[in-house]
Design a protein around this motif. Sequence first.
Motif, short mmCIF file in Angstrom:
data_model
loop_
_atom_site.label_atom_id
_atom_site.label_comp_id
_atom_site.label_asym_id
_atom_site.label_seq_id
_atom_site.Cartn_x
_atom_site.Cartn_y
_atom_site.Cartn_z
N ALA A 1 42.79 26.99 41.11
CA ALA A 1 42.36 27.15 39.71
C ALA A 1 40.85 27.04 39.58
O ALA A 1 40.21 27.85 38.91
CB ALA A 1 43.06 26.10 38.85
N ILE A 2 40.27 26.06 40.24
CA ILE A 2 38.81 25.88 40.13
C ILE A 2 38.10 27.02 40.84
O ILE A 2 37.04 27.49 40.41
CB ILE A 2 38.41 24.51 40.69
N ALA A 3 38.65 27.50 41.92
CA ALA A 3 38.03 28.60 42.64
C ALA A 3 37.99 29.86 41.81
O ALA A 3 37.03 30.64 41.86
CB ALA A 3 38.80 28.87 43.94
N LYS A 4 39.01 30.07 41.00
CA LYS A 4 39.01 31.24 40.12
C LYS A 4 37.92 31.12 39.05
O LYS A 4 37.32 32.11 38.67
CB LYS A 4 40.38 31.39 39.46
N LEU A 5 37.69 29.90 38.62
CA LEU A 5 36.64 29.72 37.60
C LEU A 5 35.25 29.95 38.20
O LEU A 5 34.32 30.33 37.48
CB LEU A 5 36.73 28.33 37.00
N ASP A 6 35.12 29.72 39.50
CA ASP A 6 33.81 29.92 40.13
C ASP A 6 33.42 31.38 40.17
O ASP A 6 32.25 31.71 40.46
CB ASP A 6 33.84 29.35 41.55
N SER B 1 39.64 37.71 34.51
CA SER B 1 40.69 36.89 33.92
C SER B 1 40.14 36.19 32.68
O SER B 1 38.91 36.05 32.50
CB SER B 1 41.20 35.87 34.94
N LEU B 2 41.05 35.71 31.85
CA LEU B 2 40.64 35.06 30.62
C LEU B 2 39.84 33.78 30.89
O LEU B 2 38.82 33.54 30.21
CB LEU B 2 41.86 34.77 29.75
N PRO B 3 40.21 32.95 31.84
CA PRO B 3 39.37 31.76 32.09
C PRO B 3 37.95 32.12 32.48
O PRO B 3 37.00 31.45 32.07
CB PRO B 3 40.10 31.04 33.23
N VAL B 4 37.77 33.18 33.27
CA VAL B 4 36.42 33.61 33.64
C VAL B 4 35.68 34.11 32.41
O VAL B 4 34.50 33.80 32.21
CB VAL B 4 36.50 34.69 34.74
N LYS B 5 36.34 34.85 31.58
CA LYS B 5 35.70 35.34 30.35
C LYS B 5 35.28 34.19 29.45
O LYS B 5 34.18 34.20 28.88
CB LYS B 5 36.67 36.26 29.60
#
Length: 1472
Positions: free
Chosen positions: A696-701, A730-734
């Motif tokens: 999850a944290i890696a996707k946010l990076d 993805s929505l978290p990145v946005k």
Amino acid sequence: MDRRLPLSAVTTTRPLPPQRTLSGSSALYFSKPQTRPTLPSRLSSVRSVSQPTAVIDLTADGKHGLGRSEATYLGKHGSVVISPEGVEVDGEEDEDEDEDYAGPPAKRARITRDGFRAEGEDGRMDLARTVVAGEQLPSLPRSHVSSTRTIAGTRRRVGRHPGARRADGTQPPSLATRLPPPKHVADFSPWTGHHPEDVLNETVVKAGYCDKGPGANQAESNSGKPSIWLNLTAKNNTGLQMLSYLFTQVMDKRQALGKCTAPSTFKPPPRVTVTDTKREAWLKDLANPEIPLRKQSRTIPHGIRGKLLMDQCLNKDIPLQRAVWLAKCVGANELRAFKRKGVSGVAAATGESKWVHEWTLHVEQFLESVITSCPQQDWQLKMTYAIKLATALYAEKLLDANHYLDWVVSSFNEADMDRMPMWIVMVQVHWNDIVVFIRRGRRLAESILVKLHTFANSSHDLYKPLESRLQKLVAVLAVTSRGSLVLPATWKQYSHLLAPNASASSGVHQSTAEPLARRNERLVGPASKTPASTRGALLQLYAGLDTAGLEFDLDQLTNQCLSLVPALEELVPALLDWASTPYRHGLARMYMAARMISTLRKQAYDTDVVILNYLGRPVATSAKQDEHVYKVVVELVRLDAFNVGPYLQWLISSGAIGGPAEMQRTVGLLAALPTGQRPAHVANLRRTLLGRIEGAIAKLDAAVPITEMFDSAIADQRLPNEGELPKIMSLPVKVTIAEHVRFYMRSTSRTADMDLTVFCITRNLLECTDDIAALAQLITSAIQTDNSLLLATVADTVILHCEALAALGQLEDITVAVIERYRVLRSQQPLDRTLIVSLDALVQMVPGHSAMVDYLTSDLKISEQQNTAAVCSPASDNLIGMHAASLDSDEDIDAVFASGNTMDDQLLQRVLIRVLHRADKADTTCTEPVSKVSSWLNQLRIVGGYSFSLLLGNYCWAAIKGTEDGLNAASAITALVASGCFYLGKIIEAAKADGGSYGAKLVMDLLLSPRVANSGLSVLEKYNYLASQRRCLWHHPELVTRVLLTACGSADLDITDASVIDLLVVYTNTHRPIVKAVFEEASAQGTLPARARELSKAILRRGLHGTASEELSLQVIIELADPLSIYFVAGELWWTPRQQAATPSGADAAAINVLVEAIQKGNTVWPQLLGSAVDLPTKRALHSWAQEQLFLAVRRATLDSQANVHAMIDRHLDVLDLTHHAVRGEDDTAVLVALNDKLRDLERHITNGVTAMMTDRDGVSGRLRILLHVCTLHLRPPEIESEGNRQARANLLATLCSLLLHPHIQTQPGTAEYIFDLASVLGESLPESALACIARTINTRDPRIHAILGSVSAPTDTWLALVSQAQNVSGTTAQQRALAKHPSAHAHGQPSNTRQVGALGQAFGVTASPQQAQSPQRAWPLTNQAGNRVTGAEEKTMPFPLRRWEIMPDPTPVMGENDTSLSLGLFGARRV
């Protein structure tokens, strides 16, 4: 000579004397006194023939021959005074006055005991009692009642003159009883002194005087008591019985001798042919009331008949009663003429009926001619006489009542506004007779509503009184004859006129308006039910959200949604489904859903729990749908409408992070939650929980490189390339990127002015993250700039995201701020054409700023003039020719523009083609706000003028045709639009006019492709082109849909492209009627491409959730139907019969089975599936299936009280209603027969007590409710009505009437009312002959049946009956046998007490019931020749109709013993 009192003479206010009540045939037809004085009537001076000549008519004009005293009172010569109100005053007999005395004084004075007038103390007369010579008392006020009342009063007082009762000396009075000689006069012996009675002797004194003294053998001197007392008091003596017997014999003898035995001598006055002079003289004598009517009855002039008769009565001012008498005399002679011709039986009755009909037509023509003579002199008097005469003829039953009343109603309907008051009067005169027949009453009600509808659409105050009067008539109908306002055919059109209006002084009250609406909707609802009217709450909710538009009130919209779906547990999930469904497109729905949920939270609703429950539902959803739901929650967090802390606590306590798969949808929200401006402990807890989720944290990076690129671009003041930004995030990145941009915006919010480049960089990144809320903040901060280009691109940004900004509630504020800033810059800087064009496009999209359009148009013209003057100064033509020889480089093009400000058409075309070729070349070095291509095109527009516009039109047409000579049409048109030289809507219109697939495909690329704006344009110009795309899609939905449908015919168009699908999704939800009409029109014209079906399939595959390759069978399509996808499923079903036309039977069977299964499962949107998506054969099959299911339910002995059974019956009824239009107009005889049989069976069951009247809903039995509902659908006759269908409808009407009279139905008023409405509407489609037959068959006195079937079932001329003895037919007279055989030639035949059903009754299949038997008619008892009643014999009664034409006064010149039209011998009359 006109003797009427002039209006100027009526000045007194003296109260009227009391009025004598009249009765009998001489009474007025209009006995109701008027409420206000009216103009003098011609009839007010009419007097009776028997009125004495000494009576003074105070209503006459002019001076009479009598003096002032005689004008006030009458003496001995005239003791009867006729007051205006018909009061008669008998003169007082004064024996002391001389007979020649003229009369009492003109003014009564108070007389003292001594016989002198009252005087004062000084002997002088009081001034108040002084009689001034020559002073005349004022006349009494004019009578408001017809003088017929006066005539009736004076006619009975003929011969009561005081002089007729007084003896003249020794002459007996004229009223004395005459005796045969020698007495001559009874009880009259004037004293002469020589009469034996005057001689007093002992005998006279003791025994009195007798004309004839007792004989020698007569013991008359004493009492006769001793002679008979012994016989009466003796025991065992029959003297008393003998005396009684003698008295009885004397009475019988007297009765036998006094009985009227003379034959009837009645015959109407004969007609003779006379000259015109004698005819006029006879008519004048008839108009003179002083001439006796018996004198006129000797002969009647021939030739006075029809309309001429009434015209003569009107012109001669013949008194009303005499005019009716003349009409009866003429009519009786005409009717007797048929018998003299030897015609009898049915032929005679037919001829007489025809004559009465023609006579009625003459009366109608007479009234019409008088009404049309409105401007003529004395029109009002003539109109009064004509109405009274026609009404008198109608009241005497001398007209064809049905035809006359129908004519009154139809004339009222066809009357114009000028003659409307007269027809209102006519309608009010015959009001009760009109509304008693429900069919005629409904015609009248509909006519009144049509007039009111016309008045409502008129702005003239002249018609306000008429409108008020008509409203009162409607109010009277609503109270007294409510059934007349049951108008199923026109209820939808005129229902607003029957709505209660509290502000109106007159109209329908709410207590009557609600039952009227309920009764009409009960009849109209089933037949007018459509898929649109049967939408469920969710369908209405989604329709309101889809069509909210750019201006909506959030609170009002939220309250409307709450009214549709009151339960919060259903409303919030519905909003989240709408915001995340693949069958909707755009970011606006997410922001609107978030704000509505936030509003609900502010209203103290607990929305957090509902949202978490929604996320925890075990349903299959796509990842994109989940992201849309998370997006809504993210906005709720930013609006402080969702508590993040309790959500994190719930994740910890529930163990959802490591829980089952169905809980991972709730866990997915954790990564998307924004942490900006959240407490630190909440952000730390969120990051800790994310650490427990693998990756999850890696996707946010993944957001870190993008944020670094943003910072670098801001520092270098350069726009990032399109390839540098990832296409899918993805929505978290946005959310993470958006939080970074928001932080930058907050840190630079205090900057005085925003740079154009920084705005473009920030805008591009926010658009990639779909954060329109942050973009709105950016726009707000950039509005206060002094850069006109920045303000222009701000306006373009607002256009591109207008729907999302409207959902955020900031569109109006931003638009107003941009307009105000433009006003400021306009006064500080020169006018900028780019800013004006962008702002003009913005105000045309945002509602409420239409006034600004003219303002900007004026500024644009001023800017054009300024730009024209700024063009370089003129140069020689040689330079133009030199530089125009070569246009290969940009420098050559610049040299051409620098050489002069004029060009011929040839050079203009060469330069334009070269510039358009240059627009197709890639140029990555264009960093200026305005590109060279745009600058060149604007210079050509200024220099070329009209020629340039003409060249552009020709080029665009060539591009649509594909003959643009090697040019890239898309790039060229994009450059023209981006530079402001061409409007994109024109190319759409050209493609529609061409109708070719090539041009349509080109237009769709120009409208939908974001990459069509090539690199030869600047950033601002590319963005302006995107705004132009959005503007065209917003303003031209119909054109774009047509072009899209045409483009489907091109193989180069990618139908599955996301932009094409999104466009069709948006148009289907927001402009569904337009899309539907375009597809149906193309299908009807045969121009519908086969590839167009792939559009609906591509949309439906979005809802398959990862199974896009699955074949879309009919079963799968129906299963996809829900309130969100119903329109697209219906669109796919609309294609089914067109694709499977080769095997219609199999396809229809499959569709029917699938639809029946969906209906039985209770699919909430099945009514919408039966709309235009299903073909007519399928609808007919479903209609038959539903009807069969309902008849099966009726056949059951009892209906289960379970809710699911009633729900299934309701669904079957809805299917029947929705598919009824498919069978409308077809022959429904079989259905009517089945309905009739089942209603009869139900009636028998109710009568026998087999079926209990189980109440359901409105108190209607469940089985009866089904049958009546089905009957409602078949009220309208088919287009081609057959005799069998008409007879079936008559049978059904007779059954409904019989059911209406059933005692059990009377206990349920709602059911009885429903049956009455159905029967009355059904009776309107049947001829009057069928109604008459049903009426004779039912034979009841119930007023409801009479209202349905008409007056034929309630005759008024047969109240008299002829009683005969059935065993002794020979004992009846010839006249009685004739009357028994032919009661009346022109009256309706009625059944006798012994009721028999005729052939017509047997044809309709109606039998008499004991409850429907007619009550016995009143009749005289049957007697023998001696006058004694016959006992033990069977009495037979037969209706005895009266001959209305022969009921007349004074028919013969000489009064006879039995000269009445109805023979006195029939009643055993005796002479008096």
